[in-house]
Each structure stands twice: as C-alpha cells, then as structure tokens.
Scaffold this active site. Structure first.
Site, short mmCIF file in Angstrom:
data_model
loop_
_atom_site.label_atom_id
_atom_site.label_comp_id
_atom_site.label_asym_id
_atom_site.label_seq_id
_atom_site.Cartn_x
_atom_site.Cartn_y
_atom_site.Cartn_z
N THR A 1 0.85 -1.19 0.00
CA THR A 1 0.00 0.00 0.00
C THR A 1 0.89 1.24 0.00
O THR A 1 2.08 1.14 -0.30
CB THR A 1 -0.99 -0.05 1.18
N ASN A 2 0.34 2.41 0.27
CA ASN A 2 1.15 3.63 0.32
C ASN A 2 0.58 4.57 1.39
O ASN A 2 -0.43 4.26 2.02
CB ASN A 2 1.21 4.30 -1.06
N HIS A 3 1.22 5.73 1.56
CA HIS A 3 0.89 6.61 2.69
C HIS A 3 -0.23 7.59 2.40
O HIS A 3 -0.43 8.51 3.18
CB HIS A 3 2.13 7.38 3.13
N SER A 4 -0.95 7.43 1.30
CA SER A 4 -2.04 8.38 1.04
C SER A 4 -3.05 8.33 2.19
O SER A 4 -3.49 7.26 2.60
CB SER A 4 -2.74 8.00 -0.27
#
Ligand code: C5P
Length: 223
Positions: free
Chosen positions: A29-32
């Site tokens: 996933t990512n930090h959005s």
C-alpha cells in the site's frame, strides 16, 4: 456559506490508497491519507452536487450527504468506478492507486522458514482508472480531473499526464510531504498553462478547486 455552484451536477471522486494483497495477511500500500479526496467530496456536496466517493482503505468519516463506496484494491476501485462514471458529470481522481499488484495472491499465509530462501513474487500492472474513464465515449464521459504528486519536475510531469491521460485538468501537489498533512499547495495545469491556488488547508483548497471545476464545466447551452 458556500455558493451552490454545482447544483444539479453529479461528481464522482476516488480517494485514499489502494491495498494490493500478497497473502491473507500482507499487502502493498502507500501513505495516502485520503484527506484531499474526502475534502473535495465535502466541498462538492456543499456546492450542491450529488457526490459519490469511492474510497480505498482510510480511517476518515464520510462527509455529510456523500454516498461512499469502500474498496481495497486498484482492480476493485476500477470495477466500482467504471460503471458509475457515465452517470456523473465530473470525475476527480485523487486516489493514490498502486501501479502494480502481486501477480498471484496465495490463499495461505506465506511462512517464514529458517534457512530457506526469502520468497519472491512477480508484479503485474494495475489498470489506469483515470485514463479508462477519460477514454469513455463522449456521451458517457464525465469531465475529468487528474492529480499529480511528484517529487521533482512537477509541471513537466503534470503536463505529460494531461496528454497521456487525455484529461482537461491536472492538479499538481506542490511541496514534498503532502501525504497525511492538512495543508497543501495546489497548481492547476491545463492546455493553456498553469496557475497556483493560494495555499491553505485541504478543505479551503478543495472549495477553491470545486469553484474552478464549476467554472470550467461545459455549459448546458452547448448541448
Ligand atoms: O499515472 P499517475 O499515477 O502518475 O497519475 C496520477 C493520476 O492518475 C491521479 O489522478 C490518480 O488518481 C490517477 N490514477 C488512476 N489509476 C491508476 C493510476 C493513477 O486513476 N492506476
């Protein structure tokens, strides 16, 4: 008081990261944080639009009056958005969609076994949701807004996105660490040039962006 600039209009927005499963307990996933997309959903609802928000995994309350659809993966986001897009006047893609996903999701948790080689897996490319919506036949196509979060040469990349994805407006996030923060600086990039919006918190920026979009929408008289 917010003027009802989008009264009678429908707006679809994607927000947050996506989560690409590796096995039943792990994923990419990512930090959005989803904050910008949720602020746009709220600002558009305040402006009188009927708003559908397709959200990746985030911990944010649904803005008042907004219809929310929760998804995990890029493919699920694509499958939710594509059939909804023709029912909307505007599509704003703020989601930080994972570019790749593991080619296979194992049904059992991958076990760490001492002495054995570390696992490896192949990645495959995810569908580009914004590009797919922007390529719908004209009668089905909402007015599309893309986002660009780049670490360098933002204007150049934003302009490339405008052409590659064939959208009339790309919004660039200026500044290095916008993920998760409440304030942001946005620059609007279109075929004619670029213009910075005054910096502010994400809700103030979202309201300014909604006003811009409302002003740029083709007028009903054109049909
Ligand atoms: O291709 P890139 O990720 O740089 O473009 C960013 C823009 O495209 C954002 O508006 C993002 O929401 C959208 N996008 C998408 N589907 C993808 C990748 C990006 O809708 N698979």
């Amino acid at each position: 008081f917010q003027p009802k600039r989008l009264a009678g209009k429908t707006l679809l927005v994607t927000a947050g990261p996506t989560f690409e499963a590796i096995d039943p307990v792990r994923g990419i996933t990512n930090h959005s944080s989803g904050k910008m997309g949720f602020a746009i959903a709220r600002a558009a609802a305040e402006a009188g639009a009927q708003v559908t928000l397709v959200a990746g995994p985030v911990h944010l309350p649904t803005p008042a009056g907004v219809r929310r659809i929760n998804v995990q993966s890029a493919q699920q986001m694509f499958d939710a958005v594509l059939p909804l897009a023709p029912q909307h006047d505007v599509f704003v893609a703020t989601a930080a969609v994972a570019d790749w996903r593991p080619a296979h999701i194992t049904t059992h948790k991958i076990k760490k076994e001492g002495g054995k080689a570390v696992p490896s897996f192949d990645l495959v490319e995810n569908p580009d949701i914004l590009a797919a919506v922007a390529r719908l036949p004209e009668a089905d196509r909402p007015w599309c807004v893309g986002f660009a979060a780049e670490s360098h040469e933002l204007l150049k990349h934003a302009r490339q996105k405008l052409e590659r994805k064939r959208v009339p407006l790309v919004v660039g996030n200026l500044g290095p660490a916008t993920f998760g923060r409440d304030d942001n600086t946005l620059v609007l990039v279109d075929a004619h040039g670029h213009r910075e919006l005054p910096s502010g918190d994400k809700l103030t920026l979202a309201r300014a962006l909604v006003a811009e979009v409302a002003a740029r929408l083709p007028s009903q008289l054109d049909f």
